[in-house]
Design an enzyme around this catalytic site. Sequence first.
Site, PDB file in Angstrom:
ATOM      1  N   ARG A 241      27.533  20.013  41.639  1.00 65.28           N
ATOM      2  CA  ARG A 241      27.136  21.418  41.657  1.00 65.28           C
ATOM      3  C   ARG A 241      27.220  21.943  40.225  1.00 65.28           C
ATOM      4  NH1 ARG A 241      24.949  20.600  45.679  1.00 65.28           N
ATOM      5  NH2 ARG A 241      25.261  21.548  47.723  1.00 65.28           N
ATOM      6  N   GLU A 270      21.051  28.164  39.291  1.00 62.22           N
ATOM      7  CA  GLU A 270      19.735  27.614  39.690  1.00 62.22           C
ATOM      8  C   GLU A 270      18.834  28.709  40.219  1.00 62.22           C
ATOM      9  OE1 GLU A 270      20.106  24.197  42.276  1.00 62.22           O
ATOM     10  OE2 GLU A 270      21.524  23.262  40.906  1.00 62.22           O
ATOM     11  N   HIS A 288      17.270  19.258  40.626  1.00 59.31           N
ATOM     12  CA  HIS A 288      18.081  19.095  41.848  1.00 59.31           C
ATOM     13  C   HIS A 288      17.368  18.201  42.872  1.00 59.31           C
ATOM     14  CE1 HIS A 288      21.525  21.221  44.227  1.00 59.31           C
ATOM     15  NE2 HIS A 288      21.400  19.956  44.590  1.00 59.31           N
TER      16      HIS A 288
END
Length: 324
Positions: A241, A270, A288
Amino acid sequence: MNRTRRILITEPIVPAVMEKLSARYDVTIGQRGYYNIKENLLNDLPEYDAVLCMLSNPLDGDVIKSAKRLQIIANNAVGYNNIDVDTAREAGILVANTPDVLTDATADGTFALLLAVARRIPEAERALRRGEFDGWNPTGFLGMELRGKTLGIIGMGRIGTGVARRARAFGMKIAYHNRSRADHATETELEAEYVDTVPALCRQSDIISLHCPLTAETKHLMNGKMLTNMKKTAILINAARGPVVDEAALAAALKSGIIAGAGLDVYEHEPEVHPDLPALENCVLLPHITSATDETREAMGHLAADAIIGVLEGKAAESIANLL
Ligand code: DGY
């Protein structure tokens, strides 16, 4: 078919999973990104019995408390830092995630990222596309050989272990840090050394790969100070993360040579990426995607949907394997 049950799938996912739920319930599919905004969840979620949500949807305490009809939150991800699980529990709402089915895809994707940084693949490819390939070059694009190097894994869960297995096949040594020590069989299989602090792991590793969940303890674990513990020749990989890494500190460390390279699949805010990172050749940036295979995204969707079906059809919680 139970049309009185209302399900929100917060954005389009693989068709087979949307069809599976639509065949049973009254399903609404949100627009991509719409439910990344808390206000939209606050407005709409109270109308639903179940939500199949994305890791980018902030299901915080306010949102959960407002969703009075909700019986289950099924996250289309294994990481669930976007959900206030404690508040959900207090409200009697079950929470599910998607463990196991994405382990291999994510470990493969992480290793691809690691190799891309170590062997400077995107940088070399960009040079070729610019027309700069002038034949085999004895000193061009030299990278890091993996055999004999130490991979330091932070977070030795399913994915961390999967990455370690791949690294062993490349002749790497494994060292790791985890909240609790891995079992004896895993340590023996991987010849993995347990290192009891993160700074010590950073000091001895040639590559650090992050696989820990995002929690209050791991937020900015890799901050400016921690990065100075890494070797100047070392590489940092983050497919966990974004906020586990202080992105501004990482950009500064990559610019000033505190570490040699980085590979990121995830970002602090993000879809934003720290503005200094894209210009750096020693940094590989992915959007991602480490779990992004056809097979895995379909399996993730089914696992999340099956938890919803199980809960709404009154199955015993113990029989639904992916409830948290
Ligand atoms: C997850 O499932 O948590 C990943 O980040 C998505 O691939």
